[in-house]
Design an enzyme around this catalytic site. Sequence first.
Site, PDB file in Angstrom:
ATOM      1  N   SER A 144       6.643 -28.748 -20.753  1.00 36.92           N
ATOM      2  CA  SER A 144       6.670 -27.591 -19.576  1.00 36.92           C
ATOM      3  C   SER A 144       6.637 -28.714 -18.237  1.00 36.92           C
ATOM      4  CB  SER A 144       5.363 -27.025 -19.523  1.00 36.92           C
ATOM      5  OG  SER A 144       5.482 -26.099 -18.200  1.00 36.92           O
ATOM      6  N   TYR A 157      -3.864 -25.518 -19.391  1.00 41.14           N
ATOM      7  CA  TYR A 157      -2.566 -25.462 -19.711  1.00 41.14           C
ATOM      8  C   TYR A 157      -1.791 -26.868 -19.426  1.00 41.14           C
ATOM      9  CZ  TYR A 157       2.571 -23.997 -20.697  1.00 41.14           C
ATOM     10  OH  TYR A 157       3.613 -23.811 -21.103  1.00 41.14           O
TER      11      TYR A 157
END
Length: 252
Positions: A144, A157
């Site tokens: 990501s 995350y």
Amino acid sequence: MTLPKTPSFRLDGRRALVAGGSRGIGLGAAVALAEAGGEVVITARGEKGLTEATEAMRAEGHNVSGAVLDITDLEAQEAFLAAQAPFDVMVNSAGTARHAAALDMTAEDYDAVTNTNTRAAFFLARNVARGMAGTGGSIIMMSSQMGHVGGPDRSVYCATKHAVEGMTKSMAIEWGPQNIRVNTICPTFIRTPLTAPTFADPEKLAWIQSKIKLPRTGEISDIMGAVVFLATDASSLVTGTSILVDGGWTAG
Ligand SMILES: NC(=O)c1ccc[n+]([C@@H]2O[C@H](COP(=O)([O-])OP(=O)(O)OC[C@H]3O[C@@H](n4cnc5c(N)ncnc54)[C@H](OP(=O)(O)O)[C@@H]3O)[C@@H](O)[C@H]2O)c1
């Protein structure tokens, strides 16, 4: 004069595994790899999603099969891979998120996100690489942009995606001599089932639009070209790095 030759962007005769391939970015990766001529195996936990995805892909003439696999079950990972011929390409797009302020994050949420995004991803790459020894291959971790920057309500995350960036570099160093390449793709916000609640929140959508430099947000198709590039000989000297498909988010 001998002209240089563009390396192949094709995968004919090669086998590709897409973990988390039943929907979202993983399904996009599976379609991209199949369109490039690869024989694709998609896995996920839910049988219904797998059936829908494989039926839709077969209707387009793609060479695809599906198998139920929860990647957090390390024994199941090994049993699945033992029953399969080795893969030339692996995309791990199985991931999860539980967003909350760091001050409110529970240990249960921390464990759930790290278990899938970091622990399971590590061992899946390790187990698939064992099958690639001798022939080489390409491992693509769906990381990501949050593996390169921080974000509000995303401390855990972000931690998992920074970890994926780190393991990718180390694996690339260890497995390079066997011609096993390991890279990440780092998407910005892409419209998928995972991000539907974020896109549905007007404040969060405005935040996303303010950070992306291009005048639109991301779609699954935006990731597919990077998957084909990293999976094929087109990227045969690329390893231990990341392709940011982030609309300029991390540029500043
Ligand atoms: N969408 C974005 O904006 C975005 C941005 C940056 C990075 N990413 C990353 O890209 C990856 C895919 O995201 P997405 O938005 O496509 O998610 P998604 O739409 O929720 O799809 C996730 C896929 O992974 C499977 N999966 C989830 N947990 C699994 C497990 N434990 N074992 C096996 N399969 C599992 C799901 O199927 P089952 O539920 O049936 O198992 C599904 O096929 C994630 O790693 C995410 O962090 C996404």
